[in-house]
Design a protein around this motif. Sequence first.
Motif, PDB file in Angstrom:
ATOM      1  N   UNK A  72      39.436 -15.556  41.683  1.00 21.43           N
ATOM      2  CA  UNK A  72      39.482 -14.969  40.349  1.00 21.43           C
ATOM      3  C   UNK A  72      38.094 -14.807  39.734  1.00 21.43           C
ATOM      4  N   UNK A  73      37.056 -15.109  40.475  1.00 16.45           N
ATOM      5  CA  UNK A  73      35.691 -14.980  39.950  1.00 16.45           C
ATOM      6  C   UNK A  73      35.428 -13.538  39.514  1.00 16.45           C
ATOM      7  N   UNK A  74      34.761 -13.372  38.393  1.00 16.99           N
ATOM      8  CA  UNK A  74      34.400 -12.046  37.885  1.00 16.99           C
ATOM      9  C   UNK A  74      32.894 -11.849  37.882  1.00 16.99           C
ATOM     10  N   UNK A  75      32.144 -12.784  38.469  1.00 17.10           N
ATOM     11  CA  UNK A  75      30.688 -12.686  38.494  1.00 17.10           C
ATOM     12  C   UNK A  75      30.245 -11.583  39.454  1.00 17.10           C
ATOM     13  N   UNK A  76      29.212 -10.849  39.048  1.00 16.53           N
ATOM     14  CA  UNK A  76      28.700  -9.791  39.912  1.00 16.53           C
ATOM     15  C   UNK A  76      27.250  -9.485  39.565  1.00 16.53           C
ATOM     16  N   UNK A  77      26.617  -8.745  40.463  1.00 16.77           N
ATOM     17  CA  UNK A  77      25.230  -8.309  40.272  1.00 16.77           C
ATOM     18  C   UNK A  77      25.023  -7.042  41.087  1.00 16.77           C
ATOM     19  N   UNK A  78      23.971  -6.322  40.753  1.00 16.40           N
ATOM     20  CA  UNK A  78      23.592  -5.122  41.497  1.00 16.40           C
ATOM     21  C   UNK A  78      22.203  -5.310  42.082  1.00 16.40           C
ATOM     22  N   UNK A  79      22.040  -4.853  43.307  1.00 14.10           N
ATOM     23  CA  UNK A  79      20.729  -4.806  43.953  1.00 14.10           C
ATOM     24  C   UNK A  79      20.463  -3.362  44.322  1.00 14.10           C
ATOM     25  N   UNK A  80      19.325  -2.854  43.950  1.00 16.48           N
ATOM     26  CA  UNK A  80      18.959  -1.473  44.282  1.00 16.48           C
ATOM     27  C   UNK A  80      17.909  -1.522  45.382  1.00 16.48           C
ATOM     28  N   UNK A  81      18.179  -0.802  46.467  1.00 16.56           N
ATOM     29  CA  UNK A  81      17.299  -0.856  47.630  1.00 16.56           C
ATOM     30  C   UNK A  81      16.987   0.551  48.139  1.00 16.56           C
ATOM     31  N   UNK A  82      15.835   0.681  48.777  1.00 18.54           N
ATOM     32  CA  UNK A  82      15.420   1.975  49.322  1.00 18.54           C
ATOM     33  C   UNK A  82      16.109   2.302  50.640  1.00 18.54           C
ATOM     34  N   UNK A  83      16.382   1.287  51.465  1.00 20.51           N
ATOM     35  CA  UNK A  83      17.004   1.509  52.775  1.00 20.51           C
ATOM     36  C   UNK A  83      18.354   0.810  52.819  1.00 20.51           C
ATOM     37  N   UNK A  84      19.299   1.352  52.067  1.00 16.72           N
ATOM     38  CA  UNK A  84      20.624   0.746  51.976  1.00 16.72           C
ATOM     39  C   UNK A  84      21.314   0.691  53.339  1.00 16.72           C
ATOM     40  N   UNK A  85      21.257   1.784  54.093  1.00 14.94           N
ATOM     41  CA  UNK A  85      21.927   1.812  55.397  1.00 14.94           C
ATOM     42  C   UNK A  85      21.307   0.802  56.351  1.00 14.94           C
ATOM     43  N   UNK A  86      19.990   0.656  56.310  1.00 14.69           N
ATOM     44  CA  UNK A  86      19.318  -0.313  57.168  1.00 14.69           C
ATOM     45  C   UNK A  86      19.696  -1.741  56.815  1.00 14.69           C
ATOM     46  N   UNK A  87      19.771  -2.039  55.508  1.00 19.26           N
ATOM     47  CA  UNK A  87      20.163  -3.375  55.075  1.00 19.26           C
ATOM     48  C   UNK A  87      21.605  -3.657  55.467  1.00 19.26           C
ATOM     49  N   UNK A  88      22.475  -2.682  55.285  1.00 14.82           N
ATOM     50  CA  UNK A  88      23.868  -2.859  55.689  1.00 14.82           C
ATOM     51  C   UNK A  88      23.965  -3.139  57.182  1.00 14.82           C
ATOM     52  N   UNK A  89      23.222  -2.406  57.987  1.00 12.73           N
ATOM     53  CA  UNK A  89      23.251  -2.617  59.444  1.00 12.73           C
ATOM     54  C   UNK A  89      22.823  -4.041  59.789  1.00 12.73           C
ATOM     55  N   UNK A  90      21.806  -4.549  59.104  1.00 12.99           N
ATOM     56  CA  UNK A  90      21.358  -5.923  59.348  1.00 12.99           C
ATOM     57  C   UNK A  90      22.442  -6.919  58.952  1.00 12.99           C
ATOM     58  N   UNK A  91      23.047  -6.730  57.797  1.00 13.98           N
ATOM     59  CA  UNK A  91      24.058  -7.666  57.318  1.00 13.98           C
ATOM     60  C   UNK A  91      25.342  -7.579  58.129  1.00 13.98           C
TER      61      UNK A  91
END
Length: 131
Positions: free
Chosen positions: A57-76
């Motif tokens: 039920x947590x409602x906590x959130x944050x945004x991170x803005x990145x230049x290489x979103x696809x690259x970061x996603x691939x790493x994660x």
Amino acid sequence: MADRITANLPSRDFAATEAFYARLGFARAFRGDGWMILRRGDLVLEFFPHPEIDKRTSWFSACARVDDMAGLLAQWQQVGLPQDEKSIPRLTGIFKPGQAPRMFALVDEDGSLLRVIDNIDAGEIDSGGAA
């Protein structure tokens, strides 16, 4: 130093939170009894103790803005987190909700949502374009 803002998120257990985010490339910048800061390059996450948080039920959130979103996603994605809609933790693929910028989402072990937003796609919004 440029202006910046960092996320403040709950942690049921600092050791578990630190271990989870270490798998995603974050390292400890500070840890005390009542505060922890993790850093991955320019991405900074700060945590406060909240041992009673309900991850469902947590409602906590944050945004991170990145230049290489696809690259970061691939790493994660290499971490092997679930990608279904109900698991906690989980990692989504890239999506574009309406007129919002392209993004992907990470839900951590405490149920906090981290939206990772494409800086390139967000440029229209940041420069005063329609949101």
